[in-house]
Scaffold this motif. Sequence first.
Motif: not given
Lengths: 304, 137
Positions: B10, B61, B91, B128
Amino acid sequence: MTEVVAIRELLDRFRNGDRQALNRLVSLVSRGEALEEVRVELSGIKHDARLIALTGNSGVGKSTLVGQLIEHIRSQGETVAVLACDPESVLTGGALLGDRVRMSAHAGDVGVWVRSLATTSGRQSVTAHLDLAAQLLAQYGFDHVILETVGAGQGDVAVDAIADVVVLLIQPEIGDELQWEKAGVLEVADVVVVHKGDLPGAAQTETQARELLNLPGCEETPVVRVSSKTKEGIAELWELLADLPSRQRVSSRDTRRLLRLVQEYIADQFAAWPEDMNSVAEDWAAGKLTDADAVQRILAHVVD
Amino acid sequence: MSHLTRAPRIVLAKVGLDGHDRGVKVVARGLRDAGCHVIYAGLWQQPEAVVQTVGDEDADWLGISILSGAHMTLVPRIMELLEAAGLEHVQVLLGGIIPDDDVPKLQELGVARVFGPGTSIPEIAKFVGAVGEPSDD
């Protein structure tokens, strides 16, 4: 595992200069996937980019110096890719990868590519298969590839096996003269940088390094004093690195490379925990097996 | 043993001109402890730079923290750039001070979730798909 067809498609896109395909391929090889396909793709290809590795204790300024080198390289109109390693927690597998913050002056510049990598296991200072990742980047067209290791300190010799040039960073006041006599990373350094060269004591450390590394009869190791703060020495360092002959590449059949291949093979086997080893883990957790016995059983399982 | 599966990657960043990074740093630390590979990209990022980072880091992410009120300008730009770069699979999460009225609009743009003040770290970690819960080990 990724489908063969998907990898073939990725390689096609990679050949056409698709940056996202490059990004995905680097991820795959750093996870130990698609290694054969990538090796075949890269075999017989000649590229000039060399892998320059920066190593040294944590806090010595590796990321900051990389940031300065990026600026210097870009000012000469050349491109650069950076593989920056940070440690991964042995307990949770998590990692906070913050190196790119010190390289952010060129955020958004397509001539700069930075990937943060978490090094597994907590023992090695570089992630596995980085040599393949570096070759992918060179083949994609980056003029230079720089590798920043985890600040692993004295035992950090794994870079030796994969880098063309190893740069060791030290800072003023690193210790008495005996520190220099220790075996380890000093032996594999091609260049020693006295970083934070604007601090008091830097000149003395530089002199010490020069005297002790270049005893009569030894191969000469260049020592450069650099300050990322004042930018003094950055251009000189880069010039020196450009002129330095590459070390004997590891394509040779030497024992160290063999050892590394074995380590990587074992690490690959553990990309996923073998489910049928759960009983060993449970026995070990319950204290029925000693550490050594548990390790032996799991190793025997991997070798089968 | 679950942490031997692949950790979610992420990218956390702040875009625009607000300099309040305490919150995003707490989230970074918390997600690290939950087993994520957190790439912290820092303050004052331009949308273009954030999107390039997401691509080059091959992240799953993107978490953006905005406290300046500029989210209805910055987020649409980021979503546009992600799509243009072929990164639709990434995302997007949003944190900071986002008025309730804007949340449906942001979700319509493709933002996966907006986490406001008072969100707990495990809530984000679960979202997540982080597998490690260090306190349970």
